[in-house]
Write a protein that holds these residues in place. Structure first.
Motif, PDB file in Angstrom:
ATOM      1  N   VAL A 297       1.012  -1.170  -0.078  1.00 43.09           N
ATOM      2  CA  VAL A 297      -0.031   0.018  -0.060  1.00 43.09           C
ATOM      3  C   VAL A 297       1.034   1.374  -0.006  1.00 43.09           C
ATOM      4  CG1 VAL A 297      -1.766   1.266   1.286  1.00 43.09           C
ATOM      5  CG2 VAL A 297      -1.816  -1.105   1.374  1.00 43.09           C
ATOM      6  N   ILE A 298       1.756   1.285   0.986  1.00 40.80           N
ATOM      7  CA  ILE A 298       2.610   2.491   1.259  1.00 40.80           C
ATOM      8  C   ILE A 298       3.226   2.816  -0.372  1.00 40.80           C
ATOM      9  CG2 ILE A 298       4.204   1.283   2.680  1.00 40.80           C
ATOM     10  CD1 ILE A 298       5.229   3.814   3.993  1.00 40.80           C
ATOM     11  N   TYR A 299       4.177   1.895  -0.735  1.00 43.63           N
ATOM     12  CA  TYR A 299       4.856   1.862  -1.848  1.00 43.63           C
ATOM     13  C   TYR A 299       3.937   2.450  -3.057  1.00 43.63           C
ATOM     14  CZ  TYR A 299       7.812  -0.006   1.535  1.00 43.63           C
ATOM     15  OH  TYR A 299       8.583  -0.497   2.697  1.00 43.63           O
ATOM     16  N   ARG A 300       2.830   1.731  -3.385  1.00 47.22           N
ATOM     17  CA  ARG A 300       1.810   2.354  -4.278  1.00 47.22           C
ATOM     18  C   ARG A 300       1.558   3.623  -4.327  1.00 47.22           C
ATOM     19  NH1 ARG A 300      -1.337  -3.431  -5.312  1.00 47.22           N
ATOM     20  NH2 ARG A 300      -0.206  -4.008  -6.975  1.00 47.22           N
ATOM     21  N   HIS A 301       1.111   4.054  -3.071  1.00 47.00           N
ATOM     22  CA  HIS A 301       0.913   5.410  -2.929  1.00 47.00           C
ATOM     23  C   HIS A 301       2.076   6.208  -3.483  1.00 47.00           C
ATOM     24  CE1 HIS A 301      -2.701   4.759  -1.224  1.00 47.00           C
ATOM     25  NE2 HIS A 301      -2.391   4.962   0.244  1.00 47.00           N
ATOM     26  N   LEU A 302       3.234   5.751  -3.248  1.00 48.39           N
ATOM     27  CA  LEU A 302       4.495   6.692  -3.725  1.00 48.39           C
ATOM     28  C   LEU A 302       4.967   6.302  -5.258  1.00 48.39           C
ATOM     29  CD1 LEU A 302       6.084   6.519  -0.257  1.00 48.39           C
ATOM     30  CD2 LEU A 302       5.215   8.575  -1.407  1.00 48.39           C
ATOM     31  N   GLY A 303       4.380   5.487  -5.988  1.00 54.21           N
ATOM     32  CA  GLY A 303       4.443   5.333  -7.229  1.00 54.21           C
ATOM     33  C   GLY A 303       5.305   4.056  -7.448  1.00 54.21           C
ATOM     34  N   TYR A 304       5.512   3.290  -6.582  1.00 47.63           N
ATOM     35  CA  TYR A 304       6.047   2.121  -6.877  1.00 47.63           C
ATOM     36  C   TYR A 304       5.157   0.969  -7.772  1.00 47.63           C
ATOM     37  CZ  TYR A 304      10.517   2.908  -4.144  1.00 47.63           C
ATOM     38  OH  TYR A 304      11.337   3.249  -3.872  1.00 47.63           O
ATOM     39  N   GLU A 305       5.367   0.063  -8.511  1.00 49.59           N
ATOM     40  CA  GLU A 305       4.429  -1.062  -9.065  1.00 49.59           C
ATOM     41  C   GLU A 305       5.189  -2.110  -8.975  1.00 49.59           C
ATOM     42  OE1 GLU A 305       1.838  -3.089  -9.020  1.00 49.59           O
ATOM     43  OE2 GLU A 305       0.839  -1.000  -8.955  1.00 49.59           O
ATOM     44  N   PHE A 306       4.528  -3.425  -9.075  1.00 50.51           N
ATOM     45  CA  PHE A 306       5.361  -4.582  -9.440  1.00 50.51           C
ATOM     46  C   PHE A 306       6.151  -4.520 -10.655  1.00 50.51           C
ATOM     47  CE2 PHE A 306       1.785  -6.876  -6.931  1.00 50.51           C
ATOM     48  CZ  PHE A 306       2.536  -6.780  -5.686  1.00 50.51           C
ATOM     49  N   GLY A 307       7.397  -5.043 -10.600  1.00 53.49           N
ATOM     50  CA  GLY A 307       8.350  -5.120 -11.758  1.00 53.49           C
ATOM     51  C   GLY A 307       8.827  -6.718 -12.255  1.00 53.49           C
ATOM     52  N   GLY A 308       8.734  -7.307 -11.298  1.00 50.68           N
ATOM     53  CA  GLY A 308       9.138  -8.831 -11.512  1.00 50.68           C
ATOM     54  C   GLY A 308       9.065  -9.488 -10.368  1.00 50.68           C
ATOM     55  N   GLY A 309       9.684 -10.686 -10.319  1.00 47.33           N
ATOM     56  CA  GLY A 309       9.596 -11.701  -9.176  1.00 47.33           C
ATOM     57  C   GLY A 309      11.072 -12.226  -9.012  1.00 47.33           C
ATOM     58  N   ARG A 310      11.003 -12.929  -7.708  1.00 46.68           N
ATOM     59  CA  ARG A 310      12.400 -13.700  -7.423  1.00 46.68           C
ATOM     60  C   ARG A 310      11.626 -15.265  -7.213  1.00 46.68           C
ATOM     61  NH1 ARG A 310      14.944 -14.932  -1.626  1.00 46.68           N
ATOM     62  NH2 ARG A 310      17.110 -15.424  -2.401  1.00 46.68           N
ATOM     63  N   TYR A 311      12.134 -16.132  -8.203  1.00 50.30           N
ATOM     64  CA  TYR A 311      11.538 -17.472  -8.188  1.00 50.30           C
ATOM     65  C   TYR A 311      12.544 -18.448  -7.777  1.00 50.30           C
ATOM     66  CZ  TYR A 311       8.735 -14.969 -11.779  1.00 50.30           C
ATOM     67  OH  TYR A 311       7.829 -14.092 -12.278  1.00 50.30           O
ATOM     68  N   ARG A 312      12.056 -19.154  -6.877  1.00 50.80           N
ATOM     69  CA  ARG A 312      12.998 -20.470  -6.465  1.00 50.80           C
ATOM     70  C   ARG A 312      12.122 -21.753  -6.799  1.00 50.80           C
ATOM     71  NH1 ARG A 312      13.572 -22.075  -0.297  1.00 50.80           N
ATOM     72  NH2 ARG A 312      11.993 -23.636  -1.026  1.00 50.80           N
ATOM     73  N   PHE A 313      12.750 -22.579  -7.818  1.00 51.70           N
ATOM     74  CA  PHE A 313      12.117 -23.835  -8.341  1.00 51.70           C
ATOM     75  C   PHE A 313      12.926 -25.041  -7.452  1.00 51.70           C
ATOM     76  CE2 PHE A 313      11.553 -20.773 -11.644  1.00 51.70           C
ATOM     77  CZ  PHE A 313      10.332 -21.013 -12.095  1.00 51.70           C
ATOM     78  N   SER A 314      12.383 -26.298  -7.429  1.00 50.27           N
ATOM     79  CA  SER A 314      13.467 -27.136  -6.840  1.00 50.27           C
ATOM     80  C   SER A 314      13.075 -28.407  -7.889  1.00 50.27           C
ATOM     81  CB  SER A 314      12.895 -27.474  -5.583  1.00 50.27           C
ATOM     82  OG  SER A 314      11.535 -27.614  -5.255  1.00 50.27           O
ATOM     83  N   PHE A 315      14.172 -29.062  -7.885  1.00 44.02           N
ATOM     84  CA  PHE A 315      14.321 -30.259  -8.937  1.00 44.02           C
ATOM     85  C   PHE A 315      14.624 -31.397  -8.125  1.00 44.02           C
ATOM     86  CE2 PHE A 315      15.060 -26.297 -10.963  1.00 44.02           C
ATOM     87  CZ  PHE A 315      14.287 -26.401 -12.450  1.00 44.02           C
ATOM     88  N   PRO A 316      14.511 -32.687  -8.838  1.00 45.78           N
ATOM     89  CA  PRO A 316      15.097 -33.696  -8.141  1.00 45.78           C
ATOM     90  C   PRO A 316      16.739 -33.777  -8.322  1.00 45.78           C
ATOM     91  CG  PRO A 316      13.360 -34.334  -9.820  1.00 45.78           C
ATOM     92  CD  PRO A 316      13.550 -33.001  -9.933  1.00 45.78           C
ATOM     93  N   ALA A 317      17.512 -33.950  -7.429  1.00 44.97           N
ATOM     94  CA  ALA A 317      18.877 -33.926  -7.630  1.00 44.97           C
ATOM     95  C   ALA A 317      19.316 -35.113  -8.741  1.00 44.97           C
ATOM     96  CB  ALA A 317      19.582 -33.878  -6.188  1.00 44.97           C
ATOM     97  N   ALA A 318      18.792 -36.036  -8.540  1.00 39.11           N
ATOM     98  CA  ALA A 318      19.298 -36.770  -9.618  1.00 39.11           C
ATOM     99  C   ALA A 318      19.012 -36.585 -11.180  1.00 39.11           C
ATOM    100  CB  ALA A 318      18.264 -38.359  -9.172  1.00 39.11           C
ATOM    101  N   ASP A 319      18.181 -35.779 -11.121  1.00 40.08           N
ATOM    102  CA  ASP A 319      17.752 -35.348 -12.712  1.00 40.08           C
ATOM    103  C   ASP A 319      19.165 -34.495 -12.972  1.00 40.08           C
ATOM    104  OD1 ASP A 319      15.569 -36.647 -12.856  1.00 40.08           O
ATOM    105  OD2 ASP A 319      14.351 -34.915 -13.396  1.00 40.08           O
TER     106      ASP A 319
END
Ligand SMILES: CC(C)(COP(=O)(O)OP(=O)(O)OC[C@H]1O[C@@H](n2cnc3c(N)ncnc32)[C@H](O)[C@@H]1OP(=O)(O)O)[C@@H](O)C(=O)NCCC(=O)NCCS
Length: 386
Positions: A124-146
């Protein structure tokens, strides 16, 4: 709000007071982390990047910002990464956080940052000041054997350490330029060295790539992996996956567009973690000039920007993009043009389709779908939290 509240630069002798506000905001810091926190804080202070709000002499709110570069469509753009925004509980809900953040914006403008970004605990506070979503931080997980069975055995891989920091930055830069990446940060070299010196991180270098990973409970977790070829990608992922007899899962901070998704036999597990970050333009012409654009797209369009908190962005502008370069120049007001505020501008810059911005009421006036092609890039992502 009391008239006694002033925007201030945090000083060293106020750090205890800041720590008290932090403890009430994020939890009490472990005693062992205190020295490092104070050491880091002094660097922000020395560079005028630690600010606060004081009531008389008492600090009641604080925030600091990193001097980052952030890749945008294959070019690095300076970005003020705001962190540690805290207001003392007894001062919350009275506009203190907003006063603090307005001061942060002004300081970052004065220091010449074209962009600012942050991970919001509340939007809320950041939107009031002009920030908007720009992207994400993604964490995927995989079978280690693959990962173990990806091959790449012909590629030489050696242990790496702090002396390789410059080479790591160079390889990451080459990869982001080649892939026209958007989102990842460039950390100051001092931080990169500390990351590589940390005994808990395992770093490996190939001729055209590197990986840094660590333990996360009983899983392994990849902080960053850069590869200049599919053979190097296979070799580095297989190096991590070689731990599959002990760690059955490898977590990885990577882009949703990372080649790994197309290399591994099975898709990532469904437990993807996605944390969004927000963006704001502080100097619209500089941000457009610094950003990359695809070499084969072109647009000529007029825009009207209304940005109450950064008035220099406000006005009628002509956007011109050609040959991979963008320019935003002042122009005369004309009839039916695309109109947007700072939130619409930030989301557009990050590649959000104009139709989405219209659907959210963040742009009005003439539909300008031709802007989609120029601002489009691979999904903006970050690897790190700050
Ligand atoms: C988040 C925080 C910095 C806001 O400070 P503040 O002084 O209360 O903020 P303001 O009074 O200026 O409020 C600005 C706007 O944000 C809204 N807001 C503030 N905190 C909010 C919350 N937790 N949830 C939803 N909205 C919130 C206010 O309602 C106000 O919006 P409005 O004008 O539409 O009513 C403060 O609550 C805090 O320190 N929280 C704990 C630490 C934290 O979460 N920091 C943020 C890290 S990114």
């Amino acid at each position: 709000m009391s008239d006694a509240l002033r925007f201030v630069d945090i000083t060293e002798d106020q750090l205890d007071a800041v720590m008290r506000v932090r403890a009430r905001s994020f939890g009490v810091m472990a005693a062992g982390d205190r020295e490092q926190w104070l050491k880091d804080a002094r660097v922000f202070i020395q560079d005028g990047r630690y600010v606060g709000v004081a009531d008389g002499d008492e600090v009641v709110a604080a925030a600091r910002f990193w001097d980052f570069e952030q890749w945008w469509s294959g070019r690095p753009v300076r970005m003020a990464g705001v962190a540690g925004v805290v207001v003392a509980p007894e001062y919350r809900g009275r506009g203190v956080g907003s006063k603090l953040m307005r001061g942060v914006l002004q300081r970052a403008v004065d220091k010449g940052f074209p962009l600012t970004g942050l991970y919001p605990a509340t939007t809320v506070i950041y939107r009031h000041l002009g920030y908007e979503f720009g992207g994400g931080r993604y964490r995927f997980s995989f079978p280690a054997a693959d990962l173990r069975s990806l091959g790449g055995k012909e590629v030489a891989v050696r242990r790496a350490g702090p002396d390789d920091a410059e080479r790591f930055l160079e390889l990451a830069g080459q990869s982001h330029t080649r892939r026209r990446t958007s989102g990842p940060l460039v950390w100051p070299i001092k931080e990169v060295k500390e990351w590589l010196a940390d005994e808990e991180n395992f770093a490996y270098l190939a001729e055209d790539g590197f990986v840094v990973y660590n333990w996360s409970g009983s899983d392994l977790c990849v902080d960053e992996l850069v590869a200049g070829s599919d053979a190097t990608a296979r070799a580095l992922w297989a190096t991590v996956g070689s731990g599959s007899s002990i760690a059955s899962t490898v977590q990885a901070y990577i882009s949703p567009d990372d080649p790994l998704h197309l290399l591994v036999e099975h898709e990532a597990y469904k437990d993807v973690q996605h944390q969004r970050w927000m963006l704001r333009l502080l100097d619209a012409p500089a941000a457009i000039a610094a950003r990359g654009f695809a070499p084969d797209v072109a647009v000529e369009a007029d825009l009207r920007i209304d940005d109450p908190d950064v008035p220099a962005n406000t006005g009628d502008w002509h956007l011109s993009v050609a040959d991979g370069v963008g320019r935003l120049t002042p122009t005369e007001a004309s009839g039916d043009v695309l109109q947007l505020g700072p939130r619409g501008l930030a989301a557009l810059y990050a590649g959000t389709p104009v139709a989405t911005l219209q659907g959210a009421g963040l742009v009005s006036g003439r539909p300008a779908a031709e802007l989609d092609t120029v601002f489009a890039s691979a999904t903006p992502y970050m690897l790190d939290y700050f």
